[in-house]
Design a protein around this motif. Structure first.
Motif, PDB file in Angstrom:
ATOM      1  N   ALA A   1     119.680 -16.538  47.564  1.00  0.00           N
ATOM      2  CA  ALA A   1     120.195 -15.047  48.067  1.00  0.00           C
ATOM      3  C   ALA A   1     119.469 -14.119  47.066  1.00  0.00           C
ATOM      4  O   ALA A   1     119.095 -12.866  47.404  1.00  0.00           O
ATOM      5  N   GLN A   2     119.950 -14.287  45.850  1.00  0.00           N
ATOM      6  CA  GLN A   2     119.627 -13.337  44.943  1.00  0.00           C
ATOM      7  C   GLN A   2     118.211 -13.331  44.634  1.00  0.00           C
ATOM      8  O   GLN A   2     117.514 -11.949  44.331  1.00  0.00           O
ATOM      9  N   ILE A   3     117.386 -14.420  44.695  1.00  0.00           N
ATOM     10  CA  ILE A   3     116.018 -14.408  44.500  1.00  0.00           C
ATOM     11  C   ILE A   3     115.400 -13.471  45.695  1.00  0.00           C
ATOM     12  O   ILE A   3     114.402 -12.582  45.386  1.00  0.00           O
ATOM     13  N   ALA A   4     115.884 -13.793  46.672  1.00  0.00           N
ATOM     14  CA  ALA A   4     115.223 -13.387  48.008  1.00  0.00           C
ATOM     15  C   ALA A   4     115.358 -12.044  48.278  1.00  0.00           C
ATOM     16  O   ALA A   4     114.367 -10.979  48.449  1.00  0.00           O
ATOM     17  N   VAL A   5     116.517 -11.376  47.875  1.00  0.00           N
ATOM     18  CA  VAL A   5     116.715  -9.909  48.042  1.00  0.00           C
ATOM     19  C   VAL A   5     115.856  -9.183  47.123  1.00  0.00           C
ATOM     20  O   VAL A   5     115.478  -7.927  47.185  1.00  0.00           O
TER      21      VAL A   5
ATOM     22  N   SER B   1     111.651  -4.293  48.059  1.00  0.00           N
ATOM     23  CA  SER B   1     110.554  -3.916  47.242  1.00  0.00           C
ATOM     24  C   SER B   1     109.518  -3.195  48.084  1.00  0.00           C
ATOM     25  O   SER B   1     109.509  -3.021  49.266  1.00  0.00           O
ATOM     26  N   GLU B   2     108.427  -2.551  47.326  1.00  0.00           N
ATOM     27  CA  GLU B   2     107.513  -1.854  48.190  1.00  0.00           C
ATOM     28  C   GLU B   2     106.625  -2.617  48.850  1.00  0.00           C
ATOM     29  O   GLU B   2     106.335  -2.397  50.253  1.00  0.00           O
ATOM     30  N   GLU B   3     106.409  -4.006  48.685  1.00  0.00           N
ATOM     31  CA  GLU B   3     105.886  -5.111  49.625  1.00  0.00           C
ATOM     32  C   GLU B   3     106.675  -5.072  50.745  1.00  0.00           C
ATOM     33  O   GLU B   3     106.159  -5.378  51.886  1.00  0.00           O
ATOM     34  N   GLY B   4     108.020  -5.215  50.418  1.00  0.00           N
ATOM     35  CA  GLY B   4     109.088  -5.578  51.608  1.00  0.00           C
ATOM     36  C   GLY B   4     108.853  -4.107  52.660  1.00  0.00           C
ATOM     37  O   GLY B   4     108.868  -4.390  53.875  1.00  0.00           O
ATOM     38  N   LYS B   5     108.565  -3.107  52.240  1.00  0.00           N
ATOM     39  CA  LYS B   5     108.527  -1.962  52.966  1.00  0.00           C
ATOM     40  C   LYS B   5     107.294  -1.956  53.871  1.00  0.00           C
ATOM     41  O   LYS B   5     107.443  -1.922  54.892  1.00  0.00           O
ATOM     42  N   LEU B   6     106.364  -2.455  53.449  1.00  0.00           N
ATOM     43  CA  LEU B   6     105.060  -2.586  53.966  1.00  0.00           C
ATOM     44  C   LEU B   6     104.876  -3.655  55.145  1.00  0.00           C
ATOM     45  O   LEU B   6     104.742  -3.396  56.182  1.00  0.00           O
ATOM     46  N   TRP B   7     105.752  -4.631  54.695  1.00  0.00           N
ATOM     47  CA  TRP B   7     106.141  -5.853  55.707  1.00  0.00           C
ATOM     48  C   TRP B   7     106.801  -5.151  56.946  1.00  0.00           C
ATOM     49  O   TRP B   7     106.473  -5.632  58.021  1.00  0.00           O
ATOM     50  N   ARG B   8     107.834  -4.746  56.575  1.00  0.00           N
ATOM     51  CA  ARG B   8     108.788  -4.045  57.513  1.00  0.00           C
ATOM     52  C   ARG B   8     108.142  -3.280  58.484  1.00  0.00           C
ATOM     53  O   ARG B   8     108.104  -3.123  59.892  1.00  0.00           O
TER      54      ARG B   8
ATOM     55  N   MET C   1     123.750 -13.972  53.313  1.00  0.00           N
ATOM     56  CA  MET C   1     123.829 -12.904  52.432  1.00  0.00           C
ATOM     57  C   MET C   1     124.355 -11.397  53.041  1.00  0.00           C
ATOM     58  O   MET C   1     123.417 -10.960  54.150  1.00  0.00           O
ATOM     59  N   GLY C   2     125.208 -10.737  52.426  1.00  0.00           N
ATOM     60  CA  GLY C   2     125.467  -9.426  53.013  1.00  0.00           C
ATOM     61  C   GLY C   2     125.985  -8.497  51.926  1.00  0.00           C
ATOM     62  O   GLY C   2     126.416  -9.322  50.950  1.00  0.00           O
ATOM     63  N   TYR C   3     126.205  -7.406  52.195  1.00  0.00           N
ATOM     64  CA  TYR C   3     126.981  -6.480  50.967  1.00  0.00           C
ATOM     65  C   TYR C   3     127.531  -5.424  51.700  1.00  0.00           C
ATOM     66  O   TYR C   3     127.408  -4.970  52.760  1.00  0.00           O
ATOM     67  N   ALA C   4     128.698  -4.941  50.976  1.00  0.00           N
ATOM     68  CA  ALA C   4     129.415  -3.700  51.487  1.00  0.00           C
ATOM     69  C   ALA C   4     129.071  -2.631  50.158  1.00  0.00           C
ATOM     70  O   ALA C   4     128.929  -2.853  49.170  1.00  0.00           O
ATOM     71  N   ILE C   5     129.106  -1.512  50.741  1.00  0.00           N
ATOM     72  CA  ILE C   5     128.821  -0.309  49.826  1.00  0.00           C
ATOM     73  C   ILE C   5     129.946   0.628  49.866  1.00  0.00           C
ATOM     74  O   ILE C   5     130.379   1.058  51.070  1.00  0.00           O
ATOM     75  N   ILE C   6     130.791   0.694  48.781  1.00  0.00           N
ATOM     76  CA  ILE C   6     132.214   1.273  48.986  1.00  0.00           C
ATOM     77  C   ILE C   6     132.428   2.439  47.833  1.00  0.00           C
ATOM     78  O   ILE C   6     132.645   1.817  46.664  1.00  0.00           O
ATOM     79  N   ALA C   7     132.202   3.451  48.198  1.00  0.00           N
ATOM     80  CA  ALA C   7     132.405   4.596  47.191  1.00  0.00           C
ATOM     81  C   ALA C   7     133.863   4.993  46.605  1.00  0.00           C
ATOM     82  O   ALA C   7     134.031   5.314  45.519  1.00  0.00           O
ATOM     83  N   ASN C   8     134.572   4.831  47.409  1.00  0.00           N
ATOM     84  CA  ASN C   8     136.051   5.176  47.336  1.00  0.00           C
ATOM     85  C   ASN C   8     136.779   3.863  46.484  1.00  0.00           C
ATOM     86  O   ASN C   8     136.869   2.759  46.982  1.00  0.00           O
ATOM     87  N   PRO C   9     137.168   4.189  45.266  1.00  0.00           N
ATOM     88  CA  PRO C   9     137.791   3.229  44.454  1.00  0.00           C
ATOM     89  C   PRO C   9     138.782   2.414  44.957  1.00  0.00           C
ATOM     90  O   PRO C   9     139.113   1.221  44.599  1.00  0.00           O
ATOM     91  N   GLN C  10     139.851   3.116  45.691  1.00  0.00           N
ATOM     92  CA  GLN C  10     141.023   2.587  46.211  1.00  0.00           C
ATOM     93  C   GLN C  10     140.413   1.604  47.250  1.00  0.00           C
ATOM     94  O   GLN C  10     140.858   0.263  47.511  1.00  0.00           O
ATOM     95  N   LEU C  11     139.407   2.038  48.203  1.00  0.00           N
ATOM     96  CA  LEU C  11     138.949   1.064  49.334  1.00  0.00           C
ATOM     97  C   LEU C  11     138.205   0.024  48.888  1.00  0.00           C
ATOM     98  O   LEU C  11     138.434  -1.166  49.370  1.00  0.00           O
ATOM     99  N   LYS C  12     137.584   0.316  47.790  1.00  0.00           N
ATOM    100  CA  LYS C  12     136.817  -1.030  47.065  1.00  0.00           C
ATOM    101  C   LYS C  12     137.887  -1.838  46.423  1.00  0.00           C
ATOM    102  O   LYS C  12     137.874  -3.167  46.629  1.00  0.00           O
TER     103      LYS C  12
ATOM    104  N   PRO D   1     119.640  -7.787  54.133  1.00  0.00           N
ATOM    105  CA  PRO D   1     118.222  -8.045  54.239  1.00  0.00           C
ATOM    106  C   PRO D   1     117.886  -9.172  55.320  1.00  0.00           C
ATOM    107  O   PRO D   1     116.643  -9.401  55.706  1.00  0.00           O
ATOM    108  N   GLY D   2     119.062  -9.843  55.812  1.00  0.00           N
ATOM    109  CA  GLY D   2     119.122 -11.124  56.821  1.00  0.00           C
ATOM    110  C   GLY D   2     118.186 -10.801  57.916  1.00  0.00           C
ATOM    111  O   GLY D   2     117.438 -11.623  58.148  1.00  0.00           O
ATOM    112  N   LYS D   3     118.452  -9.637  58.634  1.00  0.00           N
ATOM    113  CA  LYS D   3     117.765  -9.502  59.954  1.00  0.00           C
ATOM    114  C   LYS D   3     116.350  -9.153  59.703  1.00  0.00           C
ATOM    115  O   LYS D   3     115.464  -9.655  60.276  1.00  0.00           O
TER     116      LYS D   3
END
Length: 395
Positions: free
Chosen positions: A275-279, A284-291, A245-256, A234-236
């Protein structure tokens, strides 16, 4: 959000903001308006600030367990893109660039080939190089002021160089190109065919302008998801870069498993408390409207620069972003050399922009270009245009 609020300027120089603090080092003078590094000179959303302030009412800022709510906010945010994400697929990084440095280490060995598509965000070029991997370039083609993928050259580079990993910028930085579903399917098919893992940096996805629609690479099919590591933050969108703060999404168990092993080797496993609080507040729905309101402001700034260039600098081609607030400018018809362009921007226009050559790699596809950050208040946008107008007499 009242768009008129975005006319307000804030003193960032007094708080060690990177784009201000590094002016002398980068441009040889502090007398430039900094419109380079990709954070906004616009306020972080008030509901995010309020969430952090509320947490600060408690006097202890000790170690904090990452709750299920943090994971769920990320998964819920991806639903708007038709991307089903499960908690167990999410791995935390310190930022998105850090995320693909980890991927290079996790999925390749020294001497292996990593494919990139310049012009591209400079860390894409640095991540393989600094880890003793070979940087293989399949440059994008510029056609009618819009980048296209040369799929034949892309596949040829994979085969000839025995590429193991593809670092994909989606949406594209610096051009703001939003890749379409058919393009993604072609890239994914080539990578599956030759067993090339895809790392898809999707940090600018939230800032995709209609009628363009962001399509996560991993959402195309279960098979493609198993071959894809998605990176985001959500940084940008919410101007939270300082929280790392960043995150990876990895569906493949071996790659993860390989990714987590690499992250653990340098003790990267959780976000900081704020970062945990901010994300949770941002995603959120408020975040979508802001965006959505923020995108309207960006479009106004694009319009202002586009109108100025059309009348006063018609030789300069502006690549209007399909996603992100970063604008790629082609000055090649206006200036004979890249050095002349840099000198004019710094000394006459007094603007500090991202040097296009840093995006170009060995192909030098960024020479004659500059990247400008238009996530600024209307007043700064007007100031930048005024400075360009005043510098026209010396071209």
């Amino acid at each position: 959000m009242d768009l008129d609020q975005l006319d307000q300027q804030f003193d960032r120089a007094a708080f060690e903001a990177e784009k201000y603090a590094l002016r002398e080092a980068l441009f040889g003078t502090e007398d430039v308006l900094p419109m380079w590094v990709a954070d906004m000179d616009l306020p972080t959303p008030p509901f995010v600030i309020e969430a952090i302030q509320q947490r600060l009412q408690h006097p202890i800022l000790g170690y904090t367990h990452t709750s299920d709510h943090v994971y769920q906010s990320i998964a819920d945010w991806q639903v708007q893109y038709g991307y089903e994400v499960h908690r167990k697929q999410i791995v935390f990084t310190h930022n998105v660039a850090n995320g693909f440095f980890l991927a290079v280490q996790a999925y390749t060995q020294p001497g292996d080939a990593v494919l990139v598509q310049p012009p591209v965000y400079p860390p894409f070029l640095k991540a393989p190089e600094l880890n003793n991997r070979r940087v293989i370039e399949a440059p994008l083609m510029l056609q009618n002021n819009r980048y296209q993928i040369d799929f034949d050259a892309f596949e040829k580079a994979i085969v000839e160089q025995q590429v193991k990993l593809f670092l994909f910028c989606h949406p594209q930085n610096p051009s703001g190109r939003a890749w379409q579903k058919d393009e993604l399917q072609k890239l994914a098919a080539i990578c599956l065919k030759h067993r090339v893992i895809v790392v898809s940096d999707e940090i600018h996805a939230d800032m995709t302008f209609p009628p363009n629609v962001h399509c996560p690479m991993a959402s195309l099919s279960p098979e493609i998801a198993q071959n894809t590591v998605t990176l985001s933050s959500p940084g940008k969108t919410f101007n939270l870069g300082g929280l790392q703060m960043g995150y990876a999404i990895i569906a493949n168990p071996q790659l993860k498993k390989a990714y987590v092993k690499t992250a653990n080797s340098v003790s990267i496993h959780d976000w900081n408390l704020f970062a945990q609080i901010a994300v949770q507040a941002a995603y959120s729905e408020e975040g979508k409207l802001w965006r959505d309101n923020l995108l309207v402001h960006f479009q106004r700034n694009f319009d202002a620069l586009e109108s100025f260039l059309a009348v006063h600098m018609p030789k300069v081609k502006m690549m209007r972003p399909e996603a992100s607030y970063l604008v790629w400018l082609d000055f090649r018809e206006q200036f004979g050399t890249h050095a002349e362009l840099k000198k004019w921007l710094i000394e006459e226009a007094k603007l500090g922009l991202n040097d296009g050559e840093s995006f170009g790699g060995q192909s030098q596809s960024g020479s004659g270009f500059m990247r400008i950050n238009l996530a600024v208040p209307t007043t700064i946008m007007q100031q930048a245009i005024s400075q360009l107008r005043n510098a026209l007499s010396v071209i």
